[in-house]
Write an enzyme that holds these catalytic residues in place. Structure first.
Site, PDB file in Angstrom:
ATOM      1  N   ARG A 182     -27.236  25.368  23.747  1.00 35.90           N
ATOM      2  CA  ARG A 182     -26.959  25.296  25.297  1.00 35.90           C
ATOM      3  C   ARG A 182     -27.566  26.342  25.965  1.00 35.90           C
ATOM      4  NH1 ARG A 182     -26.372  21.569  22.761  1.00 35.90           N
ATOM      5  NH2 ARG A 182     -24.204  20.134  22.550  1.00 35.90           N
ATOM      6  N   SER A 231     -18.723  18.369  29.681  1.00 36.86           N
ATOM      7  CA  SER A 231     -18.081  19.340  29.138  1.00 36.86           C
ATOM      8  C   SER A 231     -17.891  20.661  29.849  1.00 36.86           C
ATOM      9  CB  SER A 231     -18.665  19.683  27.649  1.00 36.86           C
ATOM     10  OG  SER A 231     -18.837  18.643  26.873  1.00 36.86           O
ATOM     11  N   GLU A 301     -19.785  26.110  30.267  1.00 40.61           N
ATOM     12  CA  GLU A 301     -21.059  25.274  29.853  1.00 40.61           C
ATOM     13  C   GLU A 301     -21.368  24.769  31.416  1.00 40.61           C
ATOM     14  OE1 GLU A 301     -22.357  21.265  27.662  1.00 40.61           O
ATOM     15  OE2 GLU A 301     -21.286  22.751  26.757  1.00 40.61           O
TER      16      GLU A 301
END
EC number: 1.3.1.98
Length: 322
Positions: A182, A231, A301
């Site tokens: 990520r 998310s 995130e």
């Protein structure tokens, strides 16, 4: 408190007059982001194409803040607004996806991830089915190495085209992007405009079946019809964020109009009237409770940006544990 967008444009005094794109002062970011919350962009610019974006970058002094957004997922905007320019890459100028050879697709940074999956299906290219379940755009996927179902963006990237703050073109290889979980270590000052993807020839029936499975899973476990940014937190090593949130008793937790989804508790939703402050306060409350419960520090995130309104500053973990 930031000055008006009109005042900022007046300071630039005609330097932007040759642009073909649209300049809009004091535009509410709640109209752009999937959370439908947050303060205004001082000035919103929607370039017509890469050439127009380059001209804009060459005209705007580098000391003026600049933020680039795509389709508005994965963004939490604070209620004090975003100073400087917010550049929104439009689908018209940056949203095309085309097959360039037997195994490669070129996609604009504003193309929805689902459009890439659909183009790959049409081209008979496997390896893109995971994009069918990601609620975002290509630019964000490149920046954060978006992934799902055990596949990540970095596995498909050949090269990325980008502009720097001076409007100069750069072409980055997969290695240049510096991918990790990520994350990309590519300079945050680079604005991605397009990407060349590499797929694997496959049977369309198999590709379609994989996409259907992704869609079914998403609709079964995620709040796809809510106002959400996707998310909220990255998965910690060795566990899942939602499991730690659930164990800390935060499933369904509310702050104002913000709530951790009952359906998937790593998804934060706007139940109707949430402010940016509600959403961020909820997120930091969850982080504090998870840390108190398990000693795990969740990392955002979702990208948080902009200014706090006066008196509404939020400390990490609400100042309880850090």
């Amino acid at each position: 408190m930031m000055e008006s967008g009109e005042a900022l444009l007046k300071k630039l005094d005609g330097r932007l007059s040759g642009l073909r794109g649209r300049l809009t002062p004091d535009t509410g970011m709640d109209k752009i982001t999937w959370f439908r919350a947050g303060g205004p962009a001082q000035v919103l610019f929607q370039p017509s194409d890469e050439e127009d974006l380059s001209a804009f970058l060459k005209a705007v002094p580098e000391e003026i803040p600049l933020l680039v957004v795509g389709i508005g997922s994965n963004l939490l905007v604070r209620d004090g607004g975003v100073p400087g320019f917010v550049v929104r890459l439009s689908a018209k100028g940056f949203g095309e996806v085309e097959q360039v050879c037997d195994t490669q697709l070129r996609a604009g940074a504003a193309a929805p991830d689902k459009r890439v999956a659909a183009a790959a299906l049409e081209a008979g290219l496997a390896g893109f089915h995971f994009y069918h379940g990601i609620p975002g755009g290509v630019g964000g996927a490149l920046r954060m190495n978006a992934g799902a179902n055990g596949v990540e963006t970095r596995e498909r990237v050949v090269e990325v085209r980008a502009l720097d703050r001076k409007g100069e073109v750069h072409v980055l290889s997969n290695a240049d992007m510096g991918y990790a979980y990520r994350h990309s270590s590519a300079s945050p000052d680079l604005i991605f405009t397009s990407v060349l993807f590499e797929g694997v020839p496959g049977e369309r029936d198999d590709i379609r079946r994989a996409m259907d499975e992704v869609q079914h899973h998403r609709e079964t476990v995620q709040p796809v019809r809510e106002k959400t940014g996707g998310s909220t937190f990255k998965n910690p090593e060795g566990t899942s964020a939602w499991k730690e949130i659930d164990k800390a008793g935060c499933r369904g937790l509310r702050v104002g109009g913000a709530q951790m989804s009952e359906m998937h508790c790593n998804f934060m939703i706007n139940t109707g009237n949430a402010t940016g402050h509600d959403l961020e306060t909820l997120g930091e409350t969850v982080r504090a409770r998870v840390f108190e419960n398990s000693g795990i520090r969740l990392h955002w995130e979702i990208k948080r940006l902009g200014l706090f309104r006066e008196g509404e500053q939020i400390e990490e973990f609400l100042g309880k544990i850090i």
